[in-house]
Design a protein around this motif. Structure first.
Motif, PDB file in Angstrom:
ATOM      1  N   LEU A  54       1.317   2.765 -40.780  1.00 33.00           N
ATOM      2  CA  LEU A  54       0.648   3.164 -39.501  1.00 33.00           C
ATOM      3  C   LEU A  54       1.381   4.888 -39.050  1.00 33.00           C
ATOM      4  N   GLY A  55       2.257   5.228 -39.729  1.00 31.53           N
ATOM      5  CA  GLY A  55       2.737   6.304 -39.248  1.00 31.53           C
ATOM      6  C   GLY A  55       3.960   6.470 -38.564  1.00 31.53           C
ATOM      7  N   ASP A  56       3.730   5.465 -37.589  1.00 30.99           N
ATOM      8  CA  ASP A  56       4.877   5.262 -36.870  1.00 30.99           C
ATOM      9  C   ASP A  56       5.034   3.901 -36.314  1.00 30.99           C
ATOM     10  N   GLY A  57       6.037   3.407 -35.796  1.00 29.64           N
ATOM     11  CA  GLY A  57       5.988   1.772 -35.459  1.00 29.64           C
ATOM     12  C   GLY A  57       6.304   1.761 -33.779  1.00 29.64           C
ATOM     13  N   ILE A  58       7.459   0.796 -33.473  1.00 29.31           N
ATOM     14  CA  ILE A  58       7.488   0.717 -32.105  1.00 29.31           C
ATOM     15  C   ILE A  58       8.980   1.278 -31.989  1.00 29.31           C
ATOM     16  N   ASP A  59       9.745   1.638 -33.068  1.00 27.23           N
ATOM     17  CA  ASP A  59      11.148   2.079 -32.943  1.00 27.23           C
ATOM     18  C   ASP A  59      11.729   1.023 -32.304  1.00 27.23           C
ATOM     19  N   HIS A  60      12.787   1.234 -31.329  1.00 28.18           N
ATOM     20  CA  HIS A  60      13.526   0.400 -30.748  1.00 28.18           C
ATOM     21  C   HIS A  60      13.058  -0.303 -29.379  1.00 28.18           C
ATOM     22  N   TYR A  61      11.870   0.254 -29.004  1.00 25.85           N
ATOM     23  CA  TYR A  61      11.116  -0.180 -27.818  1.00 25.85           C
ATOM     24  C   TYR A  61      10.843  -1.689 -27.816  1.00 25.85           C
ATOM     25  N   PHE A  62      10.522  -2.258 -26.638  1.00 29.77           N
ATOM     26  CA  PHE A  62      10.032  -3.606 -26.394  1.00 29.77           C
ATOM     27  C   PHE A  62       8.494  -3.318 -26.530  1.00 29.77           C
ATOM     28  N   SER A  63       8.004  -4.384 -27.540  1.00 29.72           N
ATOM     29  CA  SER A  63       6.745  -4.174 -27.599  1.00 29.72           C
ATOM     30  C   SER A  63       6.077  -5.545 -28.452  1.00 29.72           C
ATOM     31  N   ARG A  64       4.846  -5.962 -28.074  1.00 28.35           N
ATOM     32  CA  ARG A  64       4.234  -7.207 -28.541  1.00 28.35           C
ATOM     33  C   ARG A  64       2.939  -6.736 -29.526  1.00 28.35           C
ATOM     34  N   LEU A  65       2.869  -5.593 -29.858  1.00 21.08           N
ATOM     35  CA  LEU A  65       1.944  -5.009 -30.599  1.00 21.08           C
ATOM     36  C   LEU A  65       1.760  -5.824 -31.810  1.00 21.08           C
ATOM     37  N   PRO A  67      -1.498  -6.915 -34.938  1.00 23.60           N
ATOM     38  CA  PRO A  67      -2.997  -6.632 -35.473  1.00 23.60           C
ATOM     39  C   PRO A  67      -3.902  -7.768 -34.872  1.00 23.60           C
ATOM     40  N   ALA A  68      -5.197  -7.360 -34.894  1.00 31.64           N
ATOM     41  CA  ALA A  68      -6.358  -8.111 -34.534  1.00 31.64           C
ATOM     42  C   ALA A  68      -7.492  -8.267 -35.528  1.00 31.64           C
ATOM     43  N   VAL A  69      -8.008  -9.433 -35.856  1.00 36.23           N
ATOM     44  CA  VAL A  69      -8.695  -9.609 -37.216  1.00 36.23           C
ATOM     45  C   VAL A  69     -10.058  -9.989 -36.688  1.00 36.23           C
ATOM     46  N   ALA A  70     -11.164  -9.275 -36.925  1.00 31.90           N
ATOM     47  CA  ALA A  70     -12.619  -9.538 -36.529  1.00 31.90           C
ATOM     48  C   ALA A  70     -13.585  -8.595 -37.104  1.00 31.90           C
ATOM     49  N   TYR A  71     -14.722  -9.190 -37.469  1.00 33.80           N
ATOM     50  CA  TYR A  71     -15.908  -8.327 -38.063  1.00 33.80           C
ATOM     51  C   TYR A  71     -15.463  -7.766 -39.447  1.00 33.80           C
ATOM     52  N   ASP A  72     -14.557  -8.568 -40.135  1.00 36.21           N
ATOM     53  CA  ASP A  72     -14.261  -8.263 -41.386  1.00 36.21           C
ATOM     54  C   ASP A  72     -13.417  -6.965 -41.674  1.00 36.21           C
ATOM     55  N   MET A  73     -12.690  -6.964 -40.494  1.00 33.48           N
ATOM     56  CA  MET A  73     -11.697  -5.667 -40.333  1.00 33.48           C
ATOM     57  C   MET A  73     -10.254  -6.043 -39.699  1.00 33.48           C
ATOM     58  N   VAL A  74      -9.438  -5.445 -39.932  1.00 37.89           N
ATOM     59  CA  VAL A  74      -7.999  -5.551 -39.390  1.00 37.89           C
ATOM     60  C   VAL A  74      -7.809  -4.276 -38.332  1.00 37.89           C
ATOM     61  N   PHE A  75      -7.463  -4.534 -37.181  1.00 41.88           N
ATOM     62  CA  PHE A  75      -7.293  -3.263 -36.235  1.00 41.88           C
ATOM     63  C   PHE A  75      -5.743  -3.381 -35.816  1.00 41.88           C
ATOM     64  N   ALA A  76      -5.291  -2.230 -35.967  1.00 41.95           N
ATOM     65  CA  ALA A  76      -3.988  -2.046 -35.780  1.00 41.95           C
ATOM     66  C   ALA A  76      -3.597  -0.765 -34.854  1.00 41.95           C
ATOM     67  N   ALA A  77      -2.400  -0.833 -34.257  1.00 40.90           N
ATOM     68  CA  ALA A  77      -1.907   0.375 -33.636  1.00 40.90           C
ATOM     69  C   ALA A  77      -0.479   0.710 -33.603  1.00 40.90           C
ATOM     70  N   ASN A  78       0.027   1.837 -33.044  1.00 41.13           N
ATOM     71  CA  ASN A  78       1.270   2.015 -32.974  1.00 41.13           C
ATOM     72  C   ASN A  78       1.455   2.461 -31.801  1.00 41.13           C
ATOM     73  N   ARG A  79       2.843   2.485 -31.151  1.00 42.86           N
ATOM     74  CA  ARG A  79       3.272   2.904 -29.907  1.00 42.86           C
ATOM     75  C   ARG A  79       2.854   4.404 -29.485  1.00 42.86           C
ATOM     76  N   GLN A  80       2.931   5.313 -30.600  1.00 40.32           N
ATOM     77  CA  GLN A  80       2.485   6.666 -30.507  1.00 40.32           C
ATOM     78  C   GLN A  80       1.422   7.034 -29.864  1.00 40.32           C
ATOM     79  N   GLY A  81       0.319   6.045 -30.566  1.00 40.00           N
ATOM     80  CA  GLY A  81      -1.061   6.617 -30.183  1.00 40.00           C
ATOM     81  C   GLY A  81      -2.176   6.271 -31.208  1.00 40.00           C
ATOM     82  N   LYS A  82      -1.753   6.030 -32.576  1.00 40.17           N
ATOM     83  CA  LYS A  82      -2.840   5.633 -33.523  1.00 40.17           C
ATOM     84  C   LYS A  82      -3.418   4.353 -33.490  1.00 40.17           C
TER      85      LYS A  82
END
Length: 409
Positions: A54-65, A67-82
């Motif tokens: 994903l380019g970056d993750g969440i590093d040492h920060y608290f997060s519950r990020l 993925p989500a799965v729907a419409y035959d796709m996987v959606f994902a994000a990182n803390r930085q903004g992608k």
């Protein structure tokens, strides 16, 4: 020539030796005991179909990020903004958006921004999909809706408080819970605020907040003061509140009673667990407590059939009869490994840990039946949020930003 190479060989050998033992130099005996996994009799071998960075993750920060799965796709994000969409079978990227914040002031900003990753958008809490729309929030209070097929932004609004939990969507309403103790109902089409609900926030509480549930015409949420609340989804009017945890003890630390996990709703019953050690089964319509047991957790409860699965604060795993709360089995072999919630997948359960391993349990007796090393036994690649299960596939991401698709036989 051979003599000249000898020092290099010795240095290389020492370097390899140091790598294999260096964790022991800085780790006490107790942590080493937790970190070393005991051999298991593996009953099957999961297959990694694809992975991507994903380019970056969440590093040492608290997060519950996650993925989500729907419409035959996987959606994902990182803390930085992608934020990105991937083909769920191949991992091929379909579209991507970047919500990192860039400085556009000054004559040279357009040039310097080319070498900058920008300021973090602070995406947190997780993604939710409904009505062909992807919803997510940030620690800055921004809530955004994107078209799932193109990534085009439909709307973006700002609410009061950090959005640390995934939104819930039903009946055209997006429910957003925030760290300020205020939950909002937004119009799914426009982002316009429909209602808000405020709950008390104690002087000291956990960093996270409970993700809301939108179901059966209600917005269901656990609060930092240890209450379970149900609000009418269309209006935000409170239907009922039920205390689950009770603040006891001499210090504020002792009195933490947060409900910090997403309530589980099944068959007209809500199952909820608090940090102070109260697991309860509550009637959805009335708020009446059906039964209560003593288990302490901030992880989400899961269910398969009439069995509830609990991962407690010490990473012990339990199976309970959902009808009466009677314990069926317990598994303590992975104690203190910061296990995620245990997600049912087929006849098994799967949970990630602090060092990037996925562990599979038999639902019947809790026996560990398989294991996959996703993060290379590295805390930077820990699995910090429960994998997302889709049929016999699971999708998980690591703290350092690796998104992985794994198939279970």
């Amino acid at each position: 020539m051979k003599k000249a190479l000898l020092p290099l060989i010795l240095i290389s050998t020492f370097g390899l030796s140091a790598c294999s033992t260096i964790s022991g130099w800085f780790t006490d005996d107790e942590e080493l005991e937790i970190r070393i996994l005991k051999p298991i009799d593996s009953q099957f071998t999961p297959t990694t179909l694809w992975d991507t960075d994903l380019g970056d993750g969440i590093d040492h920060y608290f997060s519950r990020l996650k993925p989500a799965v729907a419409y035959d796709m996987v959606f994902a994000a990182n803390r930085q903004g992608k934020v990105a969409a991937y083909n769920k079978e191949t991992g091929k990227e379909i579209w991507t958006k970047n919500y990192a914040v860039y400085n556009h002031e000054g004559f040279t900003s357009s040039i310097t921004n080319l070498w900058s990753s920008g300021a973090s958008a602070k995406i947190a809490g997780g993604l939710a999909v409904a009505y062909e729309t992807l919803f997510f929030g940030t620690e800055n209070g921004d809530v955004t809706a994107l078209d799932v097929h193109t990534g085009e932004e439909k709307w973006s609004v700002t609410v009061k408080g950090e959005v640390l939990a995934a939104p819930a969507i039903d009946e055209g309403v997006v429910v957003i819970n925030t760290g300020s103790g205020t939950m909002f109902g937004l119009d799914a089409e426009s982002g316009e605020q429909i209602w808000s609900y405020e709950s008390d926030v104690p002087p000291l509480s956990l960093r996270g907040i409970a993700a809301p549930v939108a179901a059966n015409g209600g917005a269901i949420v656990g609060t930092a003061s240890g209450k379970l609340a149900v609000n009418i989804l269309g209006t935000g009017q409170t239907a009922w509140e039920q205390p689950i945890g009770s603040a006891t003890g001499a210090t504020e630390l002792d009195r933490i009673v947060d409900i910090d996990s997403k309530p589980l709703v099944a068959g007209g019953v809500i199952y909820v667990i608090s940090f102070d050690g109260s697991l309860a089964s509550v009637e959805l319509r009335s708020g009446r407590t059906i039964w209560k047991r003593e288990y302490k957790s901030y992880r989400r409860l899961t269910q398969a059939g009439n069995t509830l699965f609990v991962v407690d604060s010490d990473s012990n795993v339990y199976a309970l009869d959902a009808r009466n709360g009677i314990e069926k089995w317990s598994q303590s072999a992975l104690k203190k490994r910061l296990l995620t919630a245990a997600e049912p997948i087929g006849e098994y359960l799967v949970s990630g840990d602090k060092w990037g391993f996925l562990h599979f349990f038999n639902q019947t007796d809790g026996k560990i039946v398989s294991r996959v090393d996703v993060g290379g036994d590295d805390e930077d690649e820990s699995i910090y949020s429960a994998p997302v299960v889709d049929g016999n596939m699971l999708y998980t991401q690591t703290r350092d930003g690796k998104l992985v698709a794994i198939q279970v036989p």
